[in-house]
Scaffold this motif. Sequence first.
Motif, PDB file in Angstrom:
ATOM      1  N   TYR A   1      30.130 -22.398  48.909  1.00 31.68           N
ATOM      2  CA  TYR A   1      29.388 -21.009  48.689  1.00 31.68           C
ATOM      3  C   TYR A   1      28.401 -20.718  49.974  1.00 31.68           C
TER       4      TYR A   1
ATOM      5  N   ILE B   1      29.479 -14.843  44.323  1.00 27.32           N
ATOM      6  CA  ILE B   1      30.479 -14.139  45.333  1.00 27.32           C
ATOM      7  C   ILE B   1      31.307 -13.052  44.742  1.00 27.32           C
TER       8      ILE B   1
ATOM      9  N   LEU C   1      28.061 -10.518  48.388  1.00 29.81           N
ATOM     10  CA  LEU C   1      27.569 -10.980  47.091  1.00 29.81           C
ATOM     11  C   LEU C   1      27.281 -10.095  45.933  1.00 29.81           C
TER      12      LEU C   1
ATOM     13  N   LEU D   1      35.275  -9.920  48.811  1.00 29.12           N
ATOM     14  CA  LEU D   1      36.013 -10.968  50.029  1.00 29.12           C
ATOM     15  C   LEU D   1      37.337 -10.753  49.943  1.00 29.12           C
TER      16      LEU D   1
ATOM     17  N   VAL E   1      28.803 -17.705  52.664  1.00 32.89           N
ATOM     18  CA  VAL E   1      27.716 -16.571  52.858  1.00 32.89           C
ATOM     19  C   VAL E   1      27.371 -16.518  54.175  1.00 32.89           C
TER      20      VAL E   1
END
Length: 229
Positions: free
Chosen positions: A46, A64, A58, A69, A50
């Motif tokens: 994680y 997430i 986020l 993504l 990020v």
Amino acid sequence: MYLVGLTGGIASGKSTVSSMLRELGCPIIDADVVARKVVEQRTRAYSCIVHHFGPEILLENGDIDRQKLGQIIFASEEKRKLLNSITHPEIHKAMLKEILFYFLRGYRYVVLDVPLLFETRRLTRFLNHTVVVYCDPATQLSRLMQRDGLTQEQAEQRVAAQMPLNEKRGLANHVIENSGSREDTHRQVLRLHTKLEDSMDFLLVRVIAIVATAGLGGLLLYAAKILLS
């Protein structure tokens, strides 16, 4: 215990086949489920994601945003490789723990449900059987558009990001043809289940494990005798 790899392509029906095998009592380790766990907040993966992709990926609660993504990585092979380099080692470690759990419970085999089984090839050398869930390209595209509400261009982009199903089919030991009805797919799954249940591959793995354990025990005993003499 021996290992069976189950894979397919996006919207080919792999999850359907996996559910059918689970209903028949097969132990399943789902790489997608594991993948979601290893990127939960406060995990190593994680933090890396990020750091490399920025806080804009986020959700408000800090999780997430998988859809956002996904849009990034499907549009860029470089970003996709970066994400895989972060998550795959963590996924494999978590899956190994689950495999050990089933081994200690005495299961004959376990099915590893892995979408990118042949793309990464990290697990294939450990597998006794590989299974591909196949459907024709037109059906795959139609299912994906309907399932995820994508345009044809978006769906084609996601399909193109994976190894073609025809190529995967040529690499597998077993093929489940999923272009037709659910009943037809279920009949094929039943035949596969029978083959896995009848396989004696687990005996060889058990013998190797016992010999290796006995050998290690003998080595430790020999070392102890030398140290105490």
